[in-house]
Design an enzyme around this catalytic site. Structure first.
Site, short mmCIF file in Angstrom:
data_model
loop_
_atom_site.label_atom_id
_atom_site.label_comp_id
_atom_site.label_asym_id
_atom_site.label_seq_id
_atom_site.Cartn_x
_atom_site.Cartn_y
_atom_site.Cartn_z
N GLU A 73 32.97 -15.41 -6.85
CA GLU A 73 33.20 -15.73 -8.25
C GLU A 73 33.93 -14.61 -8.98
OE1 GLU A 73 29.54 -18.72 -9.26
OE2 GLU A 73 29.14 -16.61 -9.51
N CYS A 94 36.14 -9.39 -14.53
CA CYS A 94 35.08 -8.87 -13.68
C CYS A 94 35.33 -9.41 -12.27
CB CYS A 94 33.74 -9.36 -14.24
SG CYS A 94 32.33 -8.76 -13.33
N CYS A 114 25.84 -9.80 -1.41
CA CYS A 114 25.62 -8.35 -1.44
C CYS A 114 24.45 -8.05 -0.53
CB CYS A 114 25.32 -7.88 -2.86
SG CYS A 114 25.22 -6.08 -2.99
N CYS A 162 19.00 -5.61 -4.91
CA CYS A 162 18.36 -5.10 -6.12
C CYS A 162 17.50 -6.25 -6.66
CB CYS A 162 19.41 -4.66 -7.14
SG CYS A 162 20.44 -3.32 -6.50
N CYS A 180 18.69 -8.73 -9.47
CA CYS A 180 20.06 -9.25 -9.39
C CYS A 180 20.12 -10.51 -8.53
CB CYS A 180 20.97 -8.17 -8.79
SG CYS A 180 22.66 -8.76 -8.50
N CYS A 213 26.06 -10.52 -16.29
CA CYS A 213 25.75 -9.54 -15.25
C CYS A 213 24.57 -10.00 -14.41
CB CYS A 213 25.30 -8.21 -15.85
SG CYS A 213 26.50 -7.36 -16.77
N1 SAH Z 1 27.10 -3.83 -7.08
C1 SAH Z 1 27.57 -3.05 -8.14
C2 SAH Z 1 28.43 -3.83 -9.12
C3 SAH Z 1 28.01 -5.23 -9.50
S1 SAH Z 1 26.68 -5.51 -10.56
C4 SAH Z 1 26.43 -2.39 -8.87
O1 SAH Z 1 25.30 -2.75 -8.63
O2 SAH Z 1 26.69 -1.50 -9.66
C5 SAH Z 1 27.18 -5.09 -12.22
C6 SAH Z 1 26.00 -4.59 -13.07
O3 SAH Z 1 25.11 -5.67 -13.45
C7 SAH Z 1 25.14 -3.58 -12.34
O4 SAH Z 1 24.81 -2.51 -13.17
C8 SAH Z 1 23.93 -4.40 -12.01
O5 SAH Z 1 22.83 -3.60 -11.74
C9 SAH Z 1 23.78 -5.25 -13.25
N2 SAH Z 1 22.88 -6.41 -13.06
C10 SAH Z 1 22.55 -7.03 -11.93
N3 SAH Z 1 21.69 -8.05 -12.17
C11 SAH Z 1 21.47 -8.07 -13.49
C12 SAH Z 1 20.71 -8.91 -14.35
N4 SAH Z 1 20.00 -9.94 -13.89
N5 SAH Z 1 20.72 -8.65 -15.68
C13 SAH Z 1 21.48 -7.63 -16.16
N6 SAH Z 1 22.22 -6.82 -15.40
C14 SAH Z 1 22.23 -7.02 -14.08
FE1 SF4 Z 2 24.38 -5.77 -5.08
FE2 SF4 Z 2 23.44 -6.86 -7.32
FE3 SF4 Z 2 22.47 -4.52 -6.48
FE4 SF4 Z 2 24.98 -4.64 -7.45
S1 SF4 Z 2 23.08 -5.05 -8.58
S2 SF4 Z 2 24.29 -3.58 -5.57
S3 SF4 Z 2 25.58 -6.70 -6.72
S4 SF4 Z 2 22.29 -6.50 -5.41
#
Ligand code: SAH
Ligand code: SF4
Length: 418
Positions: free
Chosen positions: A124, A137, A144, A148, A151, A394
């Site tokens: 996406e 973006c 991934c 996390c 996420c 995000c």
């Molecule tokens: N993988 C990279 C970039 C993609 S995520 C990273 O983790 O930095 C972009 C941002 O969105 C990151 O800071 C991530 O931690 C945040 N993010 C992920 N899930 C989220 C959620 N459910 N609500 C708000 N931010 C979130």
């Molecule tokens: Fe991967 Fe989501 Fe963690 Fe970014 S925030 S490293 S996209 S699992």
């Protein structure tokens, strides 16, 4: 075509090995896709196809310019390339875009595209318009590996790294959709054909797409080579010509790749910190078990001779009763000061998704947290969620096509044991 992937480095977390590392996704029609290739790579392909060294060099320069500067996707449109040459190119090569499966527009103007590669992988991209800028973006991987816990993308099974073509292709497609290619004629010209016939009509209009953030699906530093090659084309003055200051790469903290990111890409850095203690960060950003907070902050201090003009953005997702106390805010300030980091903190209200194990902090709590950081002299704006109604915010990106993943199954198993 060389294909040096970063698969040699140990990848933390649950992961599926990338099945076929490759720089170009093969097409069914056997033609080669030039999208995502540099002038040097295009020249090599032209030589392999039979052009002599001099012709290959000139044609590669022209084609590169047409692809990335003008947005051409047909050789027939390349008016400064000899008429007889254009079909020769079209028989062998294509200039493709990612296939669009679905395009959605949020009530706040945010747009999301579900894209599909030639081998059927879904990913996406999201475009976020603002009064003074437009931010794309961009995704770096399908899924991934890092899991996390807050996420949604982290619950996908990693299918594979995106190729440079699939990464640059997102920018090209966004420009197509936003109608942002220069109009009129601005051919490089080789003096042999019908170039310059209406040179006066050239206008570089648009430019709604002003910024790029590598914050879509995936961890960009786990697909380092392809992300670097793609961003080099995006920054190339003969290509998309976007300044490195308008590009931000976000990492969850892949410490061993941060030095190379600074040296070889040199874009702005955002770091997904999200917690200030080992206990909490281990839980919500599991890569922390491998590269801890101190190591990460030291790598930030070393990033690109970090100065006040190149501030590092620290992303901090606000999770109720998890990482949002006054003490957490004060510890965050202490850490940033201890490492003398020219920092900005981006507070991201948690964006919910079905089955997420956390809730968003209350607005008052977020404001209080932000104030503590501001009062210590560090900027800490609260990010307004965008595109939540179309799951474009995000951490909400996850393609519907993906079935229950191993990560989800693991989590369910863990929950059942508890
Ligand atoms: N993988 C990279 C970039 C993609 S995520 C990273 O983790 O930095 C972009 C941002 O969105 C990151 O800071 C991530 O931690 C945040 N993010 C992920 N899930 C989220 C959620 N459910 N609500 C708000 N931010 C979130
Ligand atoms: Fe991967 Fe989501 Fe963690 Fe970014 S925030 S490293 S996209 S699992």
């Amino acid at each position: 075509m060389s294909d040096s992937l970063t698969t040699a480095m140990p990848i933390a977390g649950h992961f599926d090995p990338v099945p076929v590392p490759r720089a170009i996704t093969p097409r069914q029609d056997g033609k080669l896709d030039l999208m995502g290739l540099s002038t040097v790579q295009i020249r090599a392909l032209f030589e392999e196809a039979g052009l002599d060294v001099k012709a290959a060099k000139l044609r590669a320069k022209q084609v590169f310019h047409w692809i990335y500067h003008r947005g051409a996707s047909e050789f027939e449109a390349m008016t400064d390339i000899a008429k007889t040459m254009r079909p020769w190119l079209a028989e062998r090569f294509v200039i493709a875009r990612p296939n669009v499966v679905e395009a959605q527009v949020s009530e706040d103007g945010t747009r999301k595209w579900l894209l599909r590669s030639d081998d059927g992988q879904d990913y996406e991209m999201v475009f976020i318009p603002d009064a003074d800028r437009g931010t794309l973006c961009v995704s770096s991987q399908v899924g991934c590996t890092l899991n996390c816990r807050f996420c949604h993308t982290g619950t996908m099974r990693l299918v594979r790294n995106l190729t440079p073509g699939e990464i640059v292709g997102q920018v090209m497609l966004a420009r197509d959709s936003l109608g942002e290619w220069p109009k009129g004629n601005m051919d490089v010209g080789d003096g042999t054909d019908d170039a310059d016939e209406d040179a006066a009509t050239y206008t570089a209009d648009g430019r709604m797409l002003t910024n790029i953030v590598m914050m879509g699906m995936g961890e960009p530093l786990y697909n380092f080579d392809h992300v670097r090659d793609a961003l080099k084309i995006v920054m190339d003055s003969a290509g998309l010509a976007l300044s490195r200051r308008r590009i931000t790469l976000s990492t969850s903290g892949v410490v061993p790749m941060m030095g190379r990111c600074s040296d070889e890409i040199g874009v702005n850095l955002a770091v997904s910190l999200h917690a200030v203690s080992k206990e909490v960060r281990d839980e919500i950003v599991p890569i922390n078990k491998k590269y801890g907070i101190e190591e990460l902050l030291q790598a930030c201090a070393d990033y690109g001779g970090a100065s006040n003009s190149r501030r590092i953005t620290f992303e901090y997702v606000m999770l109720k009763d998890k990482n949002d106390s006054d003490a957490d805010a004060r510890e965050l300030v202490r850490l940033l000061k201890a490492y003398r980091l020219p920092a900005k903190v981006n507070l991201i209200p948690f964006n919910p998704w079905d089955g997420a194990p956390y809730e968003c902090s209350d607005p008052d709590r977020i404001r209080k947290f932000s104030n503590i950081i501001f009062e210590a002299g560090i900027s800490a704006p609260i990010r307004t969620p965008r595109g939540r109604d179309i799951d474009a915010a995000c951490g909400q990106l996850k393609t519907a096509a993906v079935k229950k993943s191993r990560a989800e199954l693991d989590r369910e198993a863990e929950a059942a044991e508890a």
